[in-house]
Design a protein around this motif. Sequence first.
Motif, short mmCIF file in Angstrom:
data_model
loop_
_atom_site.label_atom_id
_atom_site.label_comp_id
_atom_site.label_asym_id
_atom_site.label_seq_id
_atom_site.Cartn_x
_atom_site.Cartn_y
_atom_site.Cartn_z
N GLY A 31 1.15 -1.08 0.30
CA GLY A 31 0.22 0.44 -0.05
C GLY A 31 1.10 1.08 -0.44
O GLY A 31 2.11 1.24 -0.37
N SER A 32 0.42 1.89 -0.14
CA SER A 32 0.84 3.62 0.12
C SER A 32 0.20 4.45 1.57
O SER A 32 -1.06 3.47 2.37
CB SER A 32 -0.28 5.21 -1.04
N THR A 37 0.43 10.42 -5.95
CA THR A 37 -0.35 9.31 -5.63
C THR A 37 -1.70 8.76 -6.88
O THR A 37 -1.94 10.54 -6.91
CB THR A 37 -1.05 8.40 -5.02
N LEU A 47 -4.51 8.12 -5.34
CA LEU A 47 -5.35 8.37 -4.83
C LEU A 47 -6.50 9.28 -4.56
O LEU A 47 -7.60 8.76 -4.61
CB LEU A 47 -5.03 7.79 -3.60
N ALA A 53 -6.29 2.48 -0.35
CA ALA A 53 -4.55 3.27 -0.02
C ALA A 53 -4.17 2.13 0.62
O ALA A 53 -2.81 1.55 0.12
CB ALA A 53 -4.86 3.83 1.22
N TYR A 55 -2.55 0.03 -2.16
CA TYR A 55 -2.61 0.50 -3.56
C TYR A 55 -1.33 0.03 -4.95
O TYR A 55 -2.00 0.11 -6.34
CB TYR A 55 -1.67 2.10 -3.28
N LYS A 103 -2.90 0.50 -8.51
CA LYS A 103 -2.81 1.66 -9.80
C LYS A 103 -2.54 1.21 -10.72
O LYS A 103 -2.52 2.58 -11.13
CB LYS A 103 -0.92 2.04 -9.10
N LEU A 116 -8.54 2.74 -9.23
CA LEU A 116 -8.48 2.04 -9.18
C LEU A 116 -9.14 0.48 -8.10
O LEU A 116 -9.36 0.08 -7.38
CB LEU A 116 -7.88 2.64 -7.49
#
Length: 134
Positions: free
Chosen positions: A55-56, A78, A80, A120, A123, A127, A132
């Motif tokens: 994840g981020s 990102t 996101l 997130a 991610y 991505k 997403l």
Amino acid sequence: MQSDIENKFDAYPADARQRLYEIRRLIFEMADELKLGVITEELKWGEASYCSKIGSPIRLDWKEKHPNQVSLFVHCQTQLMETYKELYADRLAFVGKREIQLPLSAPMPLTELRSCIAMALQYHQLKHLPLLGA
């Protein structure tokens, strides 16, 4: 001994502290539900930060400058925030490329937050997908 995060949250007003712990609980619930394994929890830039291996980071904080809200932050480079805005512009308050503001006086938007947190936390696997994978 208390963790750095607990010390940080304990310094906040009760309503902010409670909301941040609710969001923290959501992060760990989503990680468990998605079977993501260990979530790292540490202070980054003075904010509580949470991340899975795929994840981020998600950061949480309350700021004295905005005492009636808490914020959830994601990495600005990102997709996101762009995706969150596309999906939830009418239901969440955004600031710039990294912040979701959550008013303390309103019910927590659980459905939207669960979705944002899930994206997130996963991610790097999502991505390449449109929106997403939402």
